[in-house]
Design an enzyme around this catalytic site. Structure first.
Site, PDB file in Angstrom:
ATOM      1  N   CYS A  13       3.364   7.090   8.568  1.00  0.00           N
ATOM      2  CA  CYS A  13       2.510   6.387   7.610  1.00  0.00           C
ATOM      3  C   CYS A  13       1.115   6.119   8.185  1.00  0.00           C
ATOM      4  O   CYS A  13       0.976   5.393   9.170  1.00  0.00           O
ATOM      5  CB  CYS A  13       3.148   5.071   7.202  1.00  0.00           C
ATOM      6  N   VAL A  53       5.208  -0.242   3.500  1.00  0.00           N
ATOM      7  CA  VAL A  53       4.694  -0.555   4.817  1.00  0.00           C
ATOM      8  C   VAL A  53       3.171  -0.377   4.774  1.00  0.00           C
ATOM      9  O   VAL A  53       2.656   0.342   3.910  1.00  0.00           O
ATOM     10  CB  VAL A  53       5.321   0.362   5.896  1.00  0.00           C
ATOM     11  N   GLU A  66      -0.051  -5.108   3.429  1.00  0.00           N
ATOM     12  CA  GLU A  66      -1.303  -4.400   3.143  1.00  0.00           C
ATOM     13  C   GLU A  66      -2.152  -4.289   4.422  1.00  0.00           C
ATOM     14  O   GLU A  66      -2.450  -5.286   5.073  1.00  0.00           O
ATOM     15  CB  GLU A  66      -2.105  -5.040   2.018  1.00  0.00           C
ATOM     16  N   SER A  67      -2.531  -3.068   4.741  1.00  0.00           N
ATOM     17  CA  SER A  67      -3.191  -2.791   6.019  1.00  0.00           C
ATOM     18  C   SER A  67      -4.529  -3.500   6.163  1.00  0.00           C
ATOM     19  O   SER A  67      -4.897  -3.943   7.258  1.00  0.00           O
ATOM     20  CB  SER A  67      -3.367  -1.282   6.214  1.00  0.00           C
TER      21      SER A  67
END
Length: 235
Positions: A13, A53, A66-67
């Site tokens: 990911c 993820v 949330e990145s």
């Protein structure tokens, strides 16, 4: 008291990789657990509202998802600072970070095309967002190697995983796009050489990425075979 971080991920990911890059760049220790995307465990579904993820668990109590939110939290709580000190530059960085989903979509839509014809059509559309980012690099007012000059930043961490995926795809089946944008190509090379980026994935990330892609897109099998044979011949 030290904070304990656990990052939840799928092995390939790019959004998780973004969070991992920030953790690495700040030298923040963390553990990582890999989730089976087809059998997401109950404990994960409880802490991930969108069942996606990355998720960053903090001391086993709080969980962030949330990145971008994870990156900004780490920026506020740990040194060194990766955002520029100047508020205008910082706002500009955030604005270009907001462009990441558009950039990422152009790359991933080509990767997940269902046929060679669809791949060619979608690959042709990559030049649009690449051109916009190349123009931003031209206007940044510094010589790099990173977006803000010599200092690695959150905007660098945001784009690195997707430029890496583009590079993987380009090696598998040449796209012929990034060569048209030398500033973007130079930035890509600097990002992929950065220690935080190099250490942010599983060791054999390109092979794992190829395997994951081929499970989805059988028509790419011949290119994976050619890639493996070419690598063996070069060794």
């Amino acid at each position: 008291m030290a904070t304990k971080f656990m990052l939840s991920s799928f092995k390939t990911c790019p959004w998780v990789q973004r969070a991992a890059i920030v953790l690495r760049a700040k030298q923040v220790p963390y553990d990582i657990t890999y989730i089976d995307r087809d059998k997401r465990p109950e404990w994960f579904l409880k802490v991930s509202p969108h069942s996606k993820v990355p998720v960053l668990q903090i001391d086993g109590k709080d969980a962030l998802f949330e990145s971008n939110a994870i990156a900004e939290y780490l920026e506020e709580t740990s040194m060194p600072r990766l955002h520029p000190a100047d508020p205008i530059a910082r706002a500009r960085n955030r604005a270009w970070t907001d462009f990441v989903p558009t950039f990422a979509s152009a790359v991933s839509s080509a990767m997940y095309a269902d046929s060679e014809e669809e791949f060619a059509a979608k690959a042709a559309k990559i030049a649009g967002p690449f051109s916009k980012l190349d123009e931003a690099l031209a206007a940044r007012g510094n010589a790099g190697p990173y977006f803000n000059g010599p200092n690695f930043s959150l905007v660098d961490a945001a784009y690195a995983p997707f430029l890496q995926r583009y590079t993987f795809m380009d090696r598998l089946k040449p796209l012929g796009v990034i060569e048209k944008f030398p500033r973007l190509a130079a930035w890509r090379d600097a990002l992929l050489a950065h220690p935080a980026v190099k250490s942010s994935t599983v060791p054999n990330i390109e092979a794992v990425w190829q395997e994951n892609l081929i499970l989805r897109k059988r028509w790419l099998a011949k290119y994976v075979s050619q890639s493996v044979l070419g690598a063996a011949a070069a060794a």
